[in-house]
Design an enzyme around this catalytic site. Structure first.
Site, PDB file in Angstrom:
ATOM      1  N   GLU A   1      47.200 -13.171   4.078  1.00  0.00           N
ATOM      2  CA  GLU A   1      47.980 -12.800   2.898  1.00  0.00           C
ATOM      3  C   GLU A   1      47.764 -11.333   2.543  1.00  0.00           C
ATOM      4  OE1 GLU A   1      48.324 -14.111  -1.804  1.00  0.00           O
ATOM      5  OE2 GLU A   1      46.407 -13.918  -0.789  1.00  0.00           O
TER       6      GLU A   1
ATOM      7  N   ARG B   1      35.967  -7.541  -0.512  1.00  0.00           N
ATOM      8  CA  ARG B   1      37.280  -6.933  -0.740  1.00  0.00           C
ATOM      9  C   ARG B   1      37.186  -5.409  -0.811  1.00  0.00           C
ATOM     10  NH1 ARG B   1      38.956 -10.570  -5.927  1.00  0.00           N
ATOM     11  NH2 ARG B   1      38.326 -12.573  -5.050  1.00  0.00           N
TER      12      ARG B   1
END
Length: 638
Positions: free
Chosen positions: A326, A252
């Site tokens: 997403e 991430r």
């Protein structure tokens, strides 16, 4: 108040890339209320940042938090940094949160070895932390009897200029070169061919809507290739209708080199544990991920993450046959990253939406974009969640996206949660049509309670079961599953399966609770509040919608409670009313109509009359109530 509290300075901050900010903000409030002087650093600090501030503030105690389990990695140089900043044994050091992915005994020994007097694993009451500080400071004379050093207030850094717009093709070469596996995603035609062979989330959701049922979608991400396949197989066999790659924290934050090192170390040990808290899709690459998606014919896959720079991850996801992605600048990055301007974030997410639109324009391939409003998820007023999703959907539709899923995190009041899902559909459809995007399909996603879970597994079971009934009544397209061990660990395959079976039993039950009569009123309230925010954003004098969104953040028109982001106003304060619904103790600059402001003020007055105390104490109680298990059944009944 003990004598130590008035003269002791506490330094409080999160370390590493993780940005779970709600618990830190609540602890900061509790420490200040107890009389401590607090130097609050918020989230995403380096070890050097913390040590430097500890020295400059003359801190008596340093409280470090980490929530993603990678504290041993982030804090590996703590002893050297403490020596560099001449921080000796006269400062107390605590570590808390979820700092390790290993067993308790191993974790405590390893982390205490870095120089922490106390290590707290898992949820810890603020009152317990304060009691420990009282005990330790009484036995450990404070260094700052003359009072803490004063530092100038921390200010929001100057926002960088929005990057110059380049063609998607020009940007792609730079994006794909970020990591070696990027070259595997270069051939768009081949990527589209693979995606067309896989399950479409948009089409699957459309079928579920026609059948008036909610798809079950578990969150799943483990680091090993075969382990991920085994987990998917167990879940699909049990009835999961959508599968997702939950991405690890290091990916991430684009720390692919460190991920590669951990994978190689694990391989050398012949060990399936890689020290990661999710699936490192970028490091595994397109070939491996295509193989995984090929094994589950017809089942749609989604990537779930919260990546600071989402572009390369999107490229590899689509090339792998994953038909849903997403996240967004408001729903993900604003609530999650401290030093990340909305303008920069909007531009990076614009790339993802343009790439998604390109697949449709060139190959007639519909890839779904989900917006989860918003990632802090705790005590979020429904209009904040809904407006973030709809604004993200408008940005995506401008770039050619044809399928959007608008996500909402359950807050615990059934009428309000049902009203929020229904309002999301209405408001999303209204603004997409108004802006000329009638061909974009809209779905609503119900996320089971996203804040801290109770440690008591029976109460966790009650939460999951009651939550599933709320999702069923709301008419959501999809239910995002949580698990019974949410409070303590990454769930095993069996724990995921057990939770899925429990939730399925509620969704399929012949009898269900009645629709709460208040749900219709909540829906209308949320529609009015959400439209007020979106209309104010669209009315701003700015060059394009992305700039309008960034300006709305600057002015506090859009404001996320408990966000660590330096650009977020942080003036909006939530509280529960006497029914358990989330209201505004203070809406800040959010442009609610006058009659709705009065409605929220009166709701807060009724709560204060009933429960006494002050607003800060009630907010702490509300945020921590579920984690403490202070409920008899779910949803909450006050």
């Amino acid at each position: 108040m003990t004598a130590q509290r008035g003269t002791s300075t506490i330094l409080l901050g999160g370390v590493g890339s993780d940005s779970h900010s709600v618990g830190l903000i609540i602890l900061n409030r509790a420490l200040r209320s107890a009389g401590f002087v607090v130097e609050f650093m918020s989230t995403q600090n380096s070890t050097s940042d913390i040590c430097e501030r500890a020295r400059d503030s003359r801190a008596d105690a340093v409280l470090v938090s980490n929530m993603d389990g990678h504290a041993p990695y982030y804090l590996r140089d703590l002893p050297d940094q403490r020596a560099l900043h001449e921080l000796g044994k006269d400062t107390i050091w605590y570590l808390g949160g979820h700092p390790s992915l290993t067993g308790e005994a191993t974790a405590v020994a390893e982390l205490r070895g870095l120089g922490f007097q106390r290590v707290f694993l898992g949820y810890t009451e603020p009152a317990h932390v304060i009691a420990c500080l009282d005990e330790d400071l009484a036995a450990w004379p404070p260094r700052t009897l003359a009072g803490p050093a004063r530092r100038p207030a921390r200010r929001r850094p100057n926002a960088p200029e929005a990057p110059m717009q380049q063609s998607l093709e020009a940007q792609r070469e730079l994006v794909l070169s970020q990591w070696a596996t990027g070259r595997q995603a270069r051939d768009l035609e081949e990527n589209a061919r693979i995606c067309a062979q896989r399950g479409s989330l948009s089409a699957t959701q459309a079928t579920a809507d026609r059948e008036r049922r909610a798809l079950i979608h578990p969150r799943t991400g483990v680091s090993g290739f075969q382990e991920q396949i085994d987990l998917f197989d167990a879940l699909q066999t049990t009835g999961a209708e959508v599968l997702s790659f939950q991405i690890d924290s290091l990916t991430r934050n684009n720390q692919h080199e460190q991920v590669e090192l951990l994978l190689k170390e694990s391989s050398a040990r012949l060990d399936s544990f890689h020290g990661l808290n999710g699936f490192p899709l970028i490091n595994h690459g397109v070939t491996a991920s295509r193989h995984i998606t090929s094994l589950f014919s017809g089942t749609p896959f989604q990537v779930r993450h919260s990546t600071r720079d989402p572009r390369l991850l999107a490229e590899i996801a689509y090339a792998s046959g994953i038909t849903a992605y997403e996240g967004g600048a408001l729903t993900y990055n604003l609530p999650y990253y401290r030093n990340y301007s909305p303008r920069e974030s909007v531009q990076r997410w614009r790339y993802v939406d343009q790439l998604t639109g390109l697949y449709h324009r060139r190959f007639d391939l519909v890839i779904d974009r989900e917006f989860f409003g918003v990632l802090t998820a705790t005590m979020i007023p429904a209009c904040v969640a809904a407006s973030s999703c709809v604004l993200e959907a408008l940005l995506a539709a401008e770039a050619g996206v044809k399928s959007v899923s608008l996500g909402y995190a359950e807050q615990g009041n059934r009428a309000q949660d049902i009203g929020a899902i229904r309002a999301l559909r209405r408001v999303g459809r209204h603004y997409l049509d108004r802006q000329g995007h009638e061909d974009v399909v809209v779905f609503a996603v119900f996320h089971q309670f996203m804040a801290a879970f109770p440690a008591d597994q029976e109460k966790a079971r009650a939460l999951l079961h009651g939550s599933a009934f709320t999702a069923r009544l709301s008419g959501a397209s999809r239910l995002m599953l949580k698990t019974m061990v949410e409070s303590s660990r990454i769930p095993s395959a069996q724990q995921n399966v057990d939770s899925l079976v429990l939730v399925r039993s509620a969704l399929d039950a012949q009898e269900a609770p009645l629709m709460p009569p208040e749900a219709a009123n909540e829906e209308e309230l949320i529609v009015r509040e959400t439209c007020a925010i979106i209309d104010a954003v669209l009315a701003l004098d700015a060059a394009d919608l992305g700039e309008k969104v960034a300006t709305a953040v600057d002015r506090g028109i859009f404001d996320v409670p408990f966000s660590p982001n330096l650009w977020n106003a942080g003036k909006a304060v939530p509280i529960r009313d006497t029914s358990g619904a989330v209201r505004f103790a203070d809406p800040g600059a959010i442009p609610l109509p006058d009659d709705l402001r009065r409605f929220h003020r009166e709701a807060v007055r009724r709560r204060l009359r009933r429960d006494g105390g002050d607003v800060n104490a009630l907010i702490e109680r509300d945020v921590l109530r579920t984690a403490r298990g202070e409920f008899e059944e779910w949803p909450l009944k006050d």
